[in-house]
Design an enzyme around this catalytic site. Structure first.
Site, mmCIF file in Angstrom:
data_model
loop_
_atom_site.group_PDB
_atom_site.id
_atom_site.type_symbol
_atom_site.label_atom_id
_atom_site.label_comp_id
_atom_site.label_asym_id
_atom_site.label_seq_id
_atom_site.Cartn_x
_atom_site.Cartn_y
_atom_site.Cartn_z
ATOM 1 N N GLU A 179 56.770 42.108 78.471
ATOM 2 C CA GLU A 179 57.832 41.441 77.701
ATOM 3 C C GLU A 179 57.274 41.180 76.303
ATOM 4 O O GLU A 179 56.612 40.192 76.048
ATOM 5 C CB GLU A 179 58.244 40.138 78.376
ATOM 6 C CG GLU A 179 59.464 39.504 77.725
ATOM 7 C CD GLU A 179 59.830 38.159 78.334
ATOM 8 O OE1 GLU A 179 60.833 37.583 77.871
ATOM 9 O OE2 GLU A 179 59.115 37.683 79.243
ATOM 10 N N HIS A 181 57.390 32.698 73.160
ATOM 11 C CA HIS A 181 56.384 33.687 72.765
ATOM 12 C C HIS A 181 55.729 33.243 71.461
ATOM 13 O O HIS A 181 56.395 32.727 70.555
ATOM 14 C CB HIS A 181 57.025 35.062 72.575
ATOM 15 C CG HIS A 181 57.476 35.689 73.852
ATOM 16 N ND1 HIS A 181 57.022 36.915 74.294
ATOM 17 C CD2 HIS A 181 58.359 35.271 74.798
ATOM 18 C CE1 HIS A 181 57.591 37.217 75.443
ATOM 19 N NE2 HIS A 181 58.419 36.231 75.770
ATOM 20 N N HIS A 208 65.131 39.123 73.517
ATOM 21 C CA HIS A 208 64.543 38.395 72.381
ATOM 22 C C HIS A 208 65.018 39.040 71.081
ATOM 23 O O HIS A 208 64.215 39.437 70.231
ATOM 24 C CB HIS A 208 63.019 38.381 72.487
ATOM 25 C CG HIS A 208 62.521 37.462 73.554
ATOM 26 N ND1 HIS A 208 62.228 36.135 73.320
ATOM 27 C CD2 HIS A 208 62.284 37.670 74.869
ATOM 28 C CE1 HIS A 208 61.811 35.573 74.447
ATOM 29 N NE2 HIS A 208 61.847 36.484 75.413
ATOM 30 N N ASN A 260 69.667 33.975 77.063
ATOM 31 C CA ASN A 260 68.515 33.299 76.488
ATOM 32 C C ASN A 260 67.789 34.200 75.510
ATOM 33 O O ASN A 260 67.630 35.397 75.752
ATOM 34 C CB ASN A 260 67.559 32.837 77.585
ATOM 35 C CG ASN A 260 68.188 31.754 78.441
ATOM 36 O OD1 ASN A 260 68.510 31.984 79.600
ATOM 37 N ND2 ASN A 260 68.397 30.593 77.874
ATOM 38 N N ARG A 274 84.278 36.701 68.066
ATOM 39 C CA ARG A 274 84.270 37.750 67.033
ATOM 40 C C ARG A 274 82.895 38.420 66.909
ATOM 41 O O ARG A 274 82.757 39.398 66.178
ATOM 42 C CB ARG A 274 84.652 37.165 65.670
ATOM 43 C CG ARG A 274 86.104 36.712 65.583
ATOM 44 C CD ARG A 274 86.520 36.476 64.136
ATOM 45 N NE ARG A 274 87.893 36.044 64.063
ATOM 46 C CZ ARG A 274 88.290 34.769 63.945
ATOM 47 N NH1 ARG A 274 87.371 33.803 63.897
ATOM 48 N NH2 ARG A 274 89.559 34.467 63.875
ATOM 49 N N GLY A 296 70.106 26.500 86.380
ATOM 50 C CA GLY A 296 70.979 25.438 85.927
ATOM 51 C C GLY A 296 70.572 24.842 84.605
ATOM 52 O O GLY A 296 71.281 23.976 84.073
ATOM 53 N N HIS A 339 68.545 27.090 82.013
ATOM 54 C CA HIS A 339 68.587 28.194 81.055
ATOM 55 C C HIS A 339 70.023 28.625 80.762
ATOM 56 O O HIS A 339 70.336 29.038 79.633
ATOM 57 C CB HIS A 339 67.791 29.389 81.587
ATOM 58 C CG HIS A 339 66.321 29.275 81.407
ATOM 59 N ND1 HIS A 339 65.532 28.468 82.199
ATOM 60 C CD2 HIS A 339 65.480 29.869 80.515
ATOM 61 C CE1 HIS A 339 64.277 28.573 81.801
ATOM 62 N NE2 HIS A 339 64.205 29.399 80.790
ATOM 63 N N ASP A 368 61.322 34.130 86.150
ATOM 64 C CA ASP A 368 60.596 33.836 84.913
ATOM 65 C C ASP A 368 59.498 32.809 85.188
ATOM 66 O O ASP A 368 59.221 31.926 84.382
ATOM 67 C CB ASP A 368 61.542 33.345 83.825
ATOM 68 C CG ASP A 368 61.004 33.559 82.413
ATOM 69 O OD1 ASP A 368 60.053 34.354 82.248
ATOM 70 O OD2 ASP A 368 61.525 32.935 81.473
ATOM 71 N N LEU A 390 62.254 25.716 76.105
ATOM 72 C CA LEU A 390 62.014 26.191 77.461
ATOM 73 C C LEU A 390 60.922 27.249 77.433
ATOM 74 O O LEU A 390 60.933 28.155 76.596
ATOM 75 C CB LEU A 390 63.288 26.775 78.058
ATOM 76 C CG LEU A 390 64.403 25.768 78.375
ATOM 77 C CD1 LEU A 390 65.697 26.496 78.700
ATOM 78 C CD2 LEU A 390 63.997 24.864 79.531
#
Length: 378
Positions: A128, A140, A194, A218, A226, A248, A250, A274, A307
């Site tokens: 990732e 990150h 990301h 996320n 739009r 509940g 994220h 994760d 998070l």
């Protein structure tokens, strides 16, 4: 041969009543109506609940007190895989979040060696980053994020040749369509994540071979009426599967239900944990690139509240999805046959010849027991 009886059986697609799962060593021998079981077959009565395939988790950053980046040998990978197996995820992709080239090379070598040695549960590697959009870095370290170079591409194609499965999450801002095309052609499972890209850009990268979106909603632009962005493209494009963190926190449970109903085409939502180093431990904090991550009310957070991975098992994620409106069969498929299909892994289903990886769940989907390769772990 022996039989597991007394529970409803989810085979990866549907729930069967009155059936037993017969195991022969490390494989499933057959699914058979209990009334037709030969009387001499040893039986283990489970006393209700649901017997399902072992969970398949394509995003496991760490566990047992270690992040993948901290693993120094195959024994460390064995520890991480073993703790997740006891939590129900009998098949995982250890995941390296954005790090140095040296850390990436070490992770590739370790996972390749672990797979060659047959370490239970290790199905490949998920990288990732580091080719992500710094504007959507999340937890990150922005210092590690950079565009993909020709040398990076060569190293990733070489890694795909020695790993049983390589998944790479990248952002369109940090890689070209030609690079995605080359990775896909080399057998890499390319995921978009990301990223602040718009839907039109995401569609071009899907056209180039990207097939997954990493942790839907996320670390990407919010979906607007739009400006649907990457999230909107993931829901509307049937070629795309999307991982989602159903803790509940994220993603609001209301949006979990919306996403489930909105996902179009063959592509589907699948669950990821994760998980971080704290998985399977009672520890309250750990260090990530020199920053403290702590447990707080079911979340893992940095000091600023960002998070940082999730404090989650796939059993709980499936229960959260069921509470958000998913039929039980759908919630379970999101943790078993769905991710197995996405990654091309022989797991996540119960049929003759399938791996004897199973979980026994209560009716509320809490975990009761786990078997891996036919051996009961809990």
């Amino acid at each position: 041969m022996r039989a597991l009886t007394g529970a409803r059986v989810f085979d990866g697609t549907r729930i069967l009543g009155g059936h037993a799962v017969c195991l022969d060593g490390g494989r499933v021998a057959e699914l058979v109506p209990e009334a037709l079981l030969p009387p001499d077959v040893p039986r283990e009565a489970l006393g209700g609940g649901i017997l399902a395939p072992g969970f398949v988790d394509l995003q496991v950053n760490g566990g047992a007190g270690l992040m993948l980046a901290e693993a120094q040998g195959v024994a460390d990978l064995r520890r991480i895989a073993a703790v997740h197996a006891r939590l129900g995820a009998t098949t995982i992709l250890p995941t390296l979040i954005s790090d140095t080239d040296e850390a990436k090379a070490r992770a590739i070598a370790l996972v390749s060696r672990a797979a060659a040695e047959g370490v239970p549960g290790i199905a490949g590697l998920h990288l990732e980053g580091p080719h992500l959009d710094p504007r959507k870095a999340g937890a990150h370290d922005p210092a590690h994020l950079r565009p993909m170079t020709a040398a990076d591409l060569d190293r990733l194609r070489a890694a795909a040749a020695v790993l049983p499965r390589l998944m790479v999450t990248l952002a369109p801002e940090a890689a070209t369509e030609d690079q995605v095309r080359a990775l896909s052609g080399a057998g890499v499972l390319v995921a978009l994540g990301h990223s602040a890209c718009d839907a039109a850009t995401a569609a071009r990268y899907v056209g180039a071979g990207a097939r997954v979106v990493t942790h839907l909603f996320n670390a990407m632009a919010p979906m607007g009426h739009r400006a649907p962005g990457l999230a909107g493209l993931a829901l509307a494009d049937g070629r795309v599967d999307a991982g989602i963190i159903a803790d509940g926190h994220h993603v609001d449970p209301l949006m979990l239900g919306v996403a489930l109903r909105a996902k179009a085409g063959r592509g589907a939502l699948f669950l990821v944990s994760d998980a971080m180093a704290l998985a399977g431990t009672e520890a309250e904090r750990f260090a990530l690139d020199g920053r403290e991550v702590r447990r707080a009310d079911g979340r893992l957070i940095l000091s600023d509240g960002t998070l940082a991975g999730a404090d989650l098992t796939l059993a709980r994620a499936a229960a959260v999805m069921a509470a958000a409106g998913a039929p039980v069969e759908t919630a379970l498929a999101m943790a078993t046959s769905g991710p197995a299909r996405v990654a091309g892994i022989d797991a996540g289903h119960l049929a003759p010849g399938a791996p004897a990886d199973l979980v026994h769940l209560a009716d509320d989907l809490t975990l009761r027991a786990v078997w891996q390769a036919g051996e009961r772990l809990s």
